[in-house]
Design an enzyme around this catalytic site. Sequence first.
Site, PDB file in Angstrom:
ATOM      1  CG  HIS A   1      -3.563  29.954 -63.565  1.00 46.74           C
ATOM      2  ND1 HIS A   1      -4.353  29.263 -62.661  1.00 46.74           N
ATOM      3  CD2 HIS A   1      -2.273  29.758 -63.167  1.00 46.74           C
ATOM      4  CE1 HIS A   1      -3.579  28.672 -61.762  1.00 46.74           C
ATOM      5  NE2 HIS A   1      -2.322  28.956 -62.046  1.00 46.74           N
ATOM      6  CB  CYS A   2      -2.524  35.178 -61.137  1.00 46.23           C
ATOM      7  SG  CYS A   2      -1.200  36.215 -60.463  1.00 46.23           S
TER       8      CYS A   2
ATOM      9  CB  CYS B   1      -8.301  30.984 -61.926  1.00 46.73           C
ATOM     10  SG  CYS B   1      -7.641  29.766 -63.067  1.00 46.73           S
TER      11      CYS B   1
ATOM     12  CG  HIS C   1     -11.496  23.490 -68.078  1.00 46.79           C
ATOM     13  ND1 HIS C   1     -12.238  22.876 -67.093  1.00 46.79           N
ATOM     14  CD2 HIS C   1     -10.297  22.849 -68.115  1.00 46.79           C
ATOM     15  CE1 HIS C   1     -11.537  21.889 -66.566  1.00 46.79           C
ATOM     16  NE2 HIS C   1     -10.359  21.861 -67.162  1.00 46.79           N
TER      17      HIS C   1
END
Length: 214
Positions: free
Chosen positions: A61-62, A68, A47
């Site tokens: 997560h970028c 993500c 999550h």
Amino acid sequence: MPGDVPEGEAWRFGTFKDPKITQEVKFSGERRRCKHCLIYKPDRCHHCRICKSCILKMDHHCPWIMNCIGFRNHKYFFLLIIYSMLCCGFIGITVFETIVWSLEQEMPISHRFLLLLCFSTTSIMGGLLVMFAGFHTMLMLRGLTTIEFCEKMSIVTSGTCCKYDLGVYRNITAVFGPRPYLWLLPVDPPVGDGVIFGKQARHRADNDPEWLEP
């Protein structure tokens, strides 16, 4: 989104589900579940509190793309790194030639400064991208995601094979897709459903060829 988590009844809280479908469990032996999305989580699913959803085969997560990196967009993220690295190399080579040429020509000092600034910035960014690409290549060849690498350092450092490691070629196709001549193009994503991995996926592919259709 990088991957939509199944919404079938078998994934909702309070419903029966065959434990053989998933391999990962909590330390207590219970099925993994998300208290935010109120669903049972497939293998390699996590999550993201920023995206506020569960991401299939979540890598990280970028912040650069504000999204993500997961099952369905891992290839495009990898290609972004490769394309950016090649662009930095092209700019660095051409600017360096211009710098050499500027030493023999008359031009304002400010122009030479800008050329050196461009070359320095490109070299730094290119070097960082090379290390970043090397790290993600290592993860891909071992069949790992960034989250799995951070959570299971003992497995990686001890040389123990990850349970999702299917060999170098299969690990590459799991990210870049089944056709090698399309690996460096932003088409032909990996096959599968983002839920079943490892030996289970290989067994299903051998018994159900249609499952591998993109």
